[in-house]
Write a protein that holds these residues in place. Structure first.
Motif, PDB file in Angstrom:
ATOM      1  N   LYS A 392       0.809  -1.215   0.000  1.00 14.46           N
ATOM      2  CA  LYS A 392       0.000   0.000   0.000  1.00 14.46           C
ATOM      3  C   LYS A 392       0.848   1.272   0.000  1.00 14.46           C
ATOM      4  CE  LYS A 392      -3.076   2.596   3.084  1.00 14.46           C
ATOM      5  NZ  LYS A 392      -3.762   2.588   4.394  1.00 14.46           N
ATOM      6  N   ASP A 393       1.848   1.343   0.887  1.00 13.45           N
ATOM      7  CA  ASP A 393       2.668   2.560   0.998  1.00 13.45           C
ATOM      8  C   ASP A 393       3.354   2.877  -0.334  1.00 13.45           C
ATOM      9  OD1 ASP A 393       1.890   2.441   3.584  1.00 13.45           O
ATOM     10  OD2 ASP A 393       3.864   1.967   4.423  1.00 13.45           O
ATOM     11  N   LEU A 415      -4.636  10.278   0.460  1.00 16.86           N
ATOM     12  CA  LEU A 415      -4.419   9.057   1.249  1.00 16.86           C
ATOM     13  C   LEU A 415      -2.943   8.869   1.571  1.00 16.86           C
ATOM     14  CD1 LEU A 415      -6.829   6.623  -0.645  1.00 16.86           C
ATOM     15  CD2 LEU A 415      -7.185   7.622   1.625  1.00 16.86           C
ATOM     16  N   CYS A 416      -2.080   9.230   0.611  1.00 15.03           N
ATOM     17  CA  CYS A 416      -0.641   9.125   0.835  1.00 15.03           C
ATOM     18  C   CYS A 416      -0.205  10.079   1.943  1.00 15.03           C
ATOM     19  CB  CYS A 416       0.112   9.421  -0.456  1.00 15.03           C
ATOM     20  SG  CYS A 416       1.904   9.203  -0.337  1.00 15.03           S
ATOM     21  N   GLU A 418      -2.107  11.377   4.272  1.00  9.67           N
ATOM     22  CA  GLU A 418      -2.729  10.887   5.514  1.00  9.67           C
ATOM     23  C   GLU A 418      -1.900   9.737   6.082  1.00  9.67           C
ATOM     24  OE1 GLU A 418      -7.177   9.360   6.909  1.00  9.67           O
ATOM     25  OE2 GLU A 418      -6.475   9.005   4.867  1.00  9.67           O
ATOM     26  N   ASN A 419      -1.469   8.844   5.205  1.00  4.52           N
ATOM     27  CA  ASN A 419      -0.683   7.676   5.608  1.00  4.52           C
ATOM     28  C   ASN A 419       0.668   8.079   6.204  1.00  4.52           C
ATOM     29  OD1 ASN A 419      -0.563   4.770   5.649  1.00  4.52           O
ATOM     30  ND2 ASN A 419       0.987   4.873   4.050  1.00  4.52           N
ATOM     31  N   GLN A 420       1.197   9.210   5.712  1.00  2.00           N
ATOM     32  CA  GLN A 420       2.500   9.689   6.182  1.00  2.00           C
ATOM     33  C   GLN A 420       2.378  10.659   7.347  1.00  2.00           C
ATOM     34  OE1 GLN A 420       4.055  11.343   2.542  1.00  2.00           O
ATOM     35  NE2 GLN A 420       4.764   9.351   1.754  1.00  2.00           N
TER      36      GLN A 420
END
Length: 673
Positions: A392-393, A415-416, A418-420
């Protein structure tokens, strides 16, 4: 006096298209010094009368299952410098270009010309393929038609002019009458096999026989004639369009026999052959990529994704070559339709072999700016992301590198971020995306806002009440109950400035609640009152008093009509008039069976309050169950399986011991899967 052009037509009794055909020729006959010859094979006097309005040159011909003989009957009497032919089930969209070709004198510099046949695959005209047809040439003593079926005009000499004028043709539209289709195929095969005996060195004849065998599912025979035709075509100096068809279809026909490995080998051999043109490479690559997907040959699949991309770009940059290298359904437009599916296959292949450099490259090839083209493929892109969740990452980082205004890519960038843990960047991107987000992507955008407590204001300004109501229904249907409870608690504060939207979501939440939980009596009555109040408040804002006073006549939404009657029942129950409330409950349930669970639970509560004999209330349940069954049968007959599944859940709570209900549930599950 000189006739520049002879137009020759075969006319049977197809009155439904003949008028269009003749009318489309009228500008040509008026603007160009031309004659119209009709070879009449029909027997309808009305057809003849219509033809006579346009020409007196009519040749009566007795049909003999030989198209060339019929065509040559018209050709024999032609007096034009040039000759053009067509059928009575075709008509030109616009003849301006052909008119200019003759009036300007340009025709003197050419020996032949193509125009385009737009062959429709359905009678609504939604699906079609364009193909060049060589039906215009300079008339010489040697000009003649050959082949009794799929006839050709020879000689068809160079230089050749390619015109963009096209005729509409519905002759290839799928026939619903299978017997007619089979009879036509049988007739064609007989004629073609006879022709093959006379001309066994004709690759075009082999192609046509292969097409006929394919249409009846005799794929081994189709493969044999494809092989023969391709071997013969390769002996010719010039590469004709039938060779392109044979190149692309031979491996495809082999795959239909079940020999997928052999189909792969044949396709790869054809790709390496020096006579395989770019158009053939593109279409063969599409086929080989699908084989690689099925055979799990991921690295090899990436090779053909690259090759497809390279040759497609070449053809897009060389439009003249793209026009020259096309036949029937094998066109550049058809190849372009496969672009996104091919690239998405490439993404799956790249993820399987963990080649993120290739994945990044493929993502950069996508036509992201064409939102309409991309929209239908977003679910498969989501499938790609979910299937390789452990990557995913990395996948989100590849999206983050793209330079595009695509809303879908923007969401991936959010989303990227948010993920980071980059909340500020995520919110800035969210606001940018919310201002111009297509309806199909709002679902995830709202989820992101709720998770991060972003203001929904920029998005809600763009959403109509109808769009929000549709979204609320999707939330109810898609989210599991536990997930929806958490979601509901988080989103409601974000809707404080939009009470109408909040109520719509509240109604869906309560419907989900009643379908999931067996609430205590007080909580159930409070919940139903809350539901009725919410629905009726909306109605007061939307409808005039006279409509609210007579909701049936004005056909107000079912949810409102249900709430009005349920509110009446709840009022009677609050006054202790339980029995009097029964008819209102039954009427409400008939209008909106999705709430059968809540109504059934309310009846059970009334049973306990009244301490009535169980049998008395059971009869009420049977009556209610019968009503819901009737509604359910209607949904099943209409094949509305999702709606039927919701109703069956409510019905089981009313009639848990009813075996018919259990059978209906199984049928719904089988059909709806």
């Amino acid at each position: 006096m000189n006739i520049q052009l002879t137009i020759s037509m075969l006319v049977s009794d197809r009155m439904e298209t003949l008028g269009k055909c003749l009318a489309s020729l009228r500008p040509l006959l008026m603007e160009v010094d031309s004659e119209l010859i009709v070879v009449f094979t029909g027997n309808n006097s009305n057809t003849l009368e219509l033809v006579q309005q346009y020409t007196s040159h009519i040749i009566h011909f007795t049909w003999c299952d030989d198209f060339s003989k019929a065509r040559n009957a018209g050709l024999k009497e032609a007096k034009g410098e040039w000759f053009l032919y067509l059928d009575d089930d075709e008509w030109f969209e616009d003849t301006t270009e052909i008119i200019q070709f003759f009036k300007s004198g340009e025709y003197r510099h050419y020996q032949s010309a193509f125009y385009v046949a737009r062959n429709y695959l359905d009678f609504e005209g939604k699906y079609f393929s364009d193909g060049d047809v060589g039906r215009m040439c300079r008339l010489t003593p040697d000009t003649a038609f050959v082949f009794p079926i799929h006839e050709n005009l020879v000689p068809f000499s160079e230089p050749c002019k390619r015109l963009t004028s096209f005729v509409h043709h519905f002759g290839y539209a799928k026939k619903r009458n299978t017997e007619q289709k089979n009879a036509r195929t049988s007739r064609n095969l007989t004629l073609l096999l006879e022709m093959y005996k006379e001309t066994p060195d004709s690759p075009q004849c082999c192609m046509q026989i292969a097409q006929e065998y394919r249409s009846v599912g005799e794929y081994n025979k189709a493969v044999d004639y494809c092989r023969k035709g391709l071997a013969l075509a390769r002996k010719e100096g010039r590469i004709y369009n039938y060779e392109l068809w044979l190149q692309v279809n031979l491996p495809l026909m082999i795959s239909y026999t079940g020999e997928l490995g052999l189909a792969m080998e044949e396709g790869e051999d054809i790709l390496k052959h020096p006579r395989t043109l770019e158009s053939g490479v593109v279409h063969i690559c599409v086929f080989l990529i699908s084989l690689c997907r099925e055979l799990k040959l991921y690295q090899k699949g990436l090779t053909y994704v690259r090759l497809y991309h390279e040759k497609l770009l070449y053809l897009l940059n060389q439009p003249e070559k793209a026009i020259q290298q096309r036949v029937a359904e094998l066109t550049l437009d058809k190849a372009k339709m496969e672009t996104v599916p091919v690239y998405i296959d490439g993404l799956f292949f790249a993820a399987e072999v963990k080649d993120f450099q290739m994945a990044s490259q493929i993502l950069s090839w996508m036509p992201w700016e064409d939102e309409a083209q991309m929209m239908v493929h977003y679910p498969r892109l989501e499938e790609w992301k979910k299937l390789y969740i452990e990557q995913k990452d990395k996948i989100l980082e590849e999206f983050d590198r793209l330079n595009t205004t695509s809303s879908y890519v923007c969401i991936q960038k959010i989303l990227c971020a948010e993920n980071q843990g980059k909340c500020k960047r995520a919110e800035d991107l969210w606001r940018k995306c919310a201002g111009d987000c297509p309806a199909g992507l709002r679902w995830e955008l709202i989820d992101i806002a709720v998770r991060n407590h972003f203001s929904l204001e920029p998005l809600l300004k763009k959403m109509s009440p109808e769009a929000w109501e549709e979204y609320a229904e999707l939330v109810k249907d898609r989210k599991e109950w536990i997930e929806m409870q958490e979601f509901y608690q988080k989103i409601m504060p974000l809707l404080e400035t939009h009470p109408f939207y909040a109520r719509k979501l509240e109604q869906c939440f309560l419907e989900k609640l009643f379908a999931q939980e067996m609430a205590a009596p007080d909580r159930l009555v409070d919940g139903l009152n809350q539901y009725c109040e919410s629905v009726c408040t909306d109605a007061l804002l939307l409808y005039k008093d006279e409509a609210l006073a007579d909701p049936e006549t004005y056909a107000l939404p079912t949810r409102y009509r249900f709430a009005v009657i349920l509110k009446e029942a709840l009022g009677l129950i609050a006054d202790g008039k339980y029995i009097e409330g029964f008819p209102f409950l039954k009427a409400a349930l008939h209008i909106y069976p999705k709430m059968a669970g809540a109504v059934g639970q309310l009846l059970r509560c009334l049973e306990e309050e009244l301490q009535m004999p169980k049998q008395a209330v059971s009869e009420e349940f049977k009556v209610l169950g019968s009503q819901v069954k009737q509604v359910l049968r209607g949904l099943m007959e209409a094949e509305k399986w999702d709606e039927a599944y919701v109703v069956i859940g409510q019905l089981l709570s009313l009639l848990p011991d009813d075996h018919e209900v259990l059978r209906m549930k199984q049928e719904i599950l089988r059909q709806g899967t």
